[in-house]
Design a protein around this motif. Sequence first.
Motif, PDB file in Angstrom:
ATOM      1  N   VAL A  29      -4.282 -10.117  -4.156  1.00 26.79           N
ATOM      2  CA  VAL A  29      -5.926  -8.472  -4.423  1.00 26.79           C
ATOM      3  C   VAL A  29      -4.756  -8.007  -3.352  1.00 26.79           C
ATOM      4  O   VAL A  29      -4.696  -7.733  -1.839  1.00 26.79           O
ATOM      5  N   ASP A  30      -4.701  -6.189  -3.515  1.00 26.61           N
ATOM      6  CA  ASP A  30      -4.777  -5.228  -2.683  1.00 26.61           C
ATOM      7  C   ASP A  30      -5.462  -4.565  -1.887  1.00 26.61           C
ATOM      8  O   ASP A  30      -6.295  -3.763  -2.798  1.00 26.61           O
ATOM      9  N   THR A  31      -5.406  -5.061  -0.385  1.00 26.16           N
ATOM     10  CA  THR A  31      -6.050  -4.151   0.713  1.00 26.16           C
ATOM     11  C   THR A  31      -5.537  -3.409   1.635  1.00 26.16           C
ATOM     12  O   THR A  31      -5.889  -3.391   1.947  1.00 26.16           O
ATOM     13  N   ASP A  32      -4.035  -3.315   0.725  1.00 23.92           N
ATOM     14  CA  ASP A  32      -3.169  -2.480   1.806  1.00 23.92           C
ATOM     15  C   ASP A  32      -3.950  -0.776   1.004  1.00 23.92           C
ATOM     16  O   ASP A  32      -4.256  -0.780   0.840  1.00 23.92           O
ATOM     17  N   THR A  33      -3.766  -0.331   2.936  1.00 16.71           N
ATOM     18  CA  THR A  33      -3.660   1.223   2.661  1.00 16.71           C
ATOM     19  C   THR A  33      -2.888   2.198   3.280  1.00 16.71           C
ATOM     20  O   THR A  33      -1.952   1.324   4.059  1.00 16.71           O
ATOM     21  N   LYS A  34      -2.274   3.184   2.212  1.00 18.03           N
ATOM     22  CA  LYS A  34      -1.281   4.021   3.783  1.00 18.03           C
ATOM     23  C   LYS A  34      -1.422   4.168   4.856  1.00 18.03           C
ATOM     24  O   LYS A  34      -2.652   4.167   5.474  1.00 18.03           O
ATOM     25  N   VAL A  35       0.155   3.670   4.881  1.00 15.53           N
ATOM     26  CA  VAL A  35      -0.711   3.952   6.284  1.00 15.53           C
ATOM     27  C   VAL A  35      -0.548   5.641   7.450  1.00 15.53           C
ATOM     28  O   VAL A  35       0.197   6.646   7.136  1.00 15.53           O
ATOM     29  N   LYS A  43       6.596   1.484   7.405  1.00 12.89           N
ATOM     30  CA  LYS A  43       6.621   1.036   6.377  1.00 12.89           C
ATOM     31  C   LYS A  43       5.381   1.443   5.957  1.00 12.89           C
ATOM     32  O   LYS A  43       4.774   2.223   6.530  1.00 12.89           O
ATOM     33  N   ARG A  44       5.244   1.698   4.348  1.00 16.20           N
ATOM     34  CA  ARG A  44       3.967   2.747   3.743  1.00 16.20           C
ATOM     35  C   ARG A  44       2.592   2.155   4.060  1.00 16.20           C
ATOM     36  O   ARG A  44       1.588   2.900   3.421  1.00 16.20           O
ATOM     37  N   THR A  45       2.209   0.630   3.917  1.00 13.64           N
ATOM     38  CA  THR A  45       0.737   0.382   3.405  1.00 13.64           C
ATOM     39  C   THR A  45       1.057  -0.584   5.733  1.00 13.64           C
ATOM     40  O   THR A  45       1.278  -1.444   5.089  1.00 13.64           O
ATOM     41  N   THR A  46      -0.599  -0.990   5.195  1.00 17.04           N
ATOM     42  CA  THR A  46      -0.725  -1.952   6.210  1.00 17.04           C
ATOM     43  C   THR A  46      -2.747  -2.626   6.023  1.00 17.04           C
ATOM     44  O   THR A  46      -2.504  -1.888   4.954  1.00 17.04           O
ATOM     45  N   PRO A  69      -5.370  -8.582   8.955  1.00 24.41           N
ATOM     46  CA  PRO A  69      -4.905  -7.396   9.109  1.00 24.41           C
ATOM     47  C   PRO A  69      -3.654  -6.940  10.627  1.00 24.41           C
ATOM     48  O   PRO A  69      -4.980  -7.917  11.579  1.00 24.41           O
ATOM     49  N   GLY A  70      -2.753  -6.797  10.711  1.00 25.54           N
ATOM     50  CA  GLY A  70      -2.420  -6.532  11.880  1.00 25.54           C
ATOM     51  C   GLY A  70      -2.392  -5.112  12.650  1.00 25.54           C
ATOM     52  O   GLY A  70      -2.667  -5.745  14.240  1.00 25.54           O
ATOM     53  N   GLN A  71      -3.380  -4.589  12.160  1.00 30.15           N
ATOM     54  CA  GLN A  71      -3.771  -3.661  13.402  1.00 30.15           C
ATOM     55  C   GLN A  71      -5.043  -3.711  13.696  1.00 30.15           C
ATOM     56  O   GLN A  71      -5.590  -4.503  13.732  1.00 30.15           O
ATOM     57  N   LEU A 318       0.577   1.958  17.847  1.00 30.33           N
ATOM     58  CA  LEU A 318       0.747   3.249  17.496  1.00 30.33           C
ATOM     59  C   LEU A 318       1.497   4.104  16.876  1.00 30.33           C
ATOM     60  O   LEU A 318       1.868   4.994  15.914  1.00 30.33           O
ATOM     61  N   LEU A 319       2.784   4.130  18.249  1.00 33.02           N
ATOM     62  CA  LEU A 319       4.040   5.336  17.491  1.00 33.02           C
ATOM     63  C   LEU A 319       5.196   3.940  16.583  1.00 33.02           C
ATOM     64  O   LEU A 319       5.748   4.846  15.375  1.00 33.02           O
ATOM     65  N   GLN A 320       5.336   3.389  16.833  1.00 26.39           N
ATOM     66  CA  GLN A 320       5.922   2.671  15.306  1.00 26.39           C
ATOM     67  C   GLN A 320       5.707   2.844  14.113  1.00 26.39           C
ATOM     68  O   GLN A 320       5.537   2.938  13.554  1.00 26.39           O
ATOM     69  N   TRP A 321       3.839   3.658  14.165  1.00 20.64           N
ATOM     70  CA  TRP A 321       3.478   3.747  12.607  1.00 20.64           C
ATOM     71  C   TRP A 321       3.631   5.157  12.109  1.00 20.64           C
ATOM     72  O   TRP A 321       3.503   5.919  11.241  1.00 20.64           O
TER      73      TRP A 321
END
Length: 331
Positions: A29-35, A43-46, A69-71, A318-321
Motif C-alpha cells: 500500500v502506497d504511503t509514500d508522499t512527495k518529498v 529521490k522523489r518520494t518518502t 519511514p526513514g525521515q 535535510l540537505l540530502q532531500w
Amino acid sequence: MKSYKVLFVGSPGSGKTTAIRTISDVEVVDTDTKVSDSTIKRKRTTTVGMDYGKLSLGEDSVLHLYGTPGQERFKFMWDLMVSDLANDASALILLIDNTRNYPFRDIDYYLSEFWDYIVKRHFIIAVTRSDLMASPNEADYQNYLKDKGILAPILFIDARKSVDVLDLVVSALNQESDIDWAEVLHRVAMTELKNRNPDPNSPQFEWLRKTRDVPKISIIEAAMQVRGISGATHLNKEFNTIDTSQEDLECNNLFKSLAKLAAAIKSKAPQLEPVRNISLHAPRKDSVSVFLEQDQSLGLLTLPALTHKQIRQQAEDLLQWSDNVENTQKT
Ligand SMILES: Nc1nc2c(ncn2[C@@H]2O[C@H](COP(=O)(O)OP(=O)(O)OP(=O)(O)O)[C@@H](O)[C@H]2O)c(=O)[nH]1
Ligand SMILES: [Mg+2]
C-alpha cells in the motif's frame, strides 16, 4: 499457519520501501508522499506511514515484512512499530545507503536507536546503492563491525532485485530449515513478471490508508518538525534566503555571515578543504550552525540539549532531500 515477521529500518532512501515491494506477494500500500517542495536530490518520494508487505513461504507459513519511514520527523512511528506491530518480529534488517556521506555513522545511529530491539533478534546489515558508490567496501564494513565487537552478517544488495532481497530474508530466518527456499525464489521471480493485485483483506490496508494524507512540506517545515531545532533558514548559492522560519532578522543575518565566512576562507586559503559547517556553541544557549553545500546552505538554530553530532546528522538528512537550488528554480 506459521507466521514470521521482519522489520526493515534505515536512513531515508536506503531502499526499505523498494526491498519490501520487490518481494511482496501483495501490492504494497502506497504511503509514500512527495518529498518537500524545495524538492529532491536523491529521490522523489518518502514513506510517511510505514511499509507492509507479505510473502508466502509455502502452504502453511507466511512472512510479514514491515518497513519504517526513514525521515526523522516520522520517528514516532519507529517506537510504535517496535513496541506493537513488529514487536514479535524475529529479525531486524538495517539498510545502509552506501552513497550517503557517512554510512558508518548511520550504522552507529541505528544501533543506538534500536539497540534493545536488536539484542533480542537476528540482526543483519544490508548495504544498498553500492553500484553508485563502491566505497566503503565489504572489508571496510567487516573491519568496522569487528572493531565495535558487533557480530552481524553484512550483505551487499540491490533493493530492486528480488534475488538479493530474498538472500536477506533467508539470512534473517536462517534457523527455519523447513522452508523450501528454492520454491519461494522461483515464485517470487515469477511474480515479478506479473501484475500484482492489492490485497484488500490485509488488516493493515485500512490503517495505512488513514496515514496517507500528509501535506507536502518544504525543507524548512521538515526542519521545524525535528526535535531540538528551533529555527531554520535555507540559503541559495549567493547566500540569499530561499525560505526561513525565522522572524529574527539578526539571526538570519548571522546565518548569512557564517556562510559567507566559509566562502571567504575558501578563497583566502585554497589549500584547505572547503569548510562545510560552521557552528557557534554556547553551553546554555541555542547553537547556531550553518551547513554548506555547493549550491545551497542550511542554517539551524538548535536547543542546547542537541549534540553537535546530532545536529550534523539532521542537517545532512535535510540537505540530502532538497534539490539543488538551480534546478528547483527552473522548474
Ligand atoms: N542504483 C540503486 N538504486 C537503488 C538500490 N536500492 C534501492 N535503490 C533505489 O533507491 C531509491 C530508494 O527509495 P525507497 O525504497 O523509497 O527508500 P526508503 O528507504 O523507503 O526511503 P524512506 O521511505 O524515505 O525512508 C529507489 O529509487 C530505488 O529504486 C541500489 O542498490 N542501487
Ligand atoms: Mg520508504
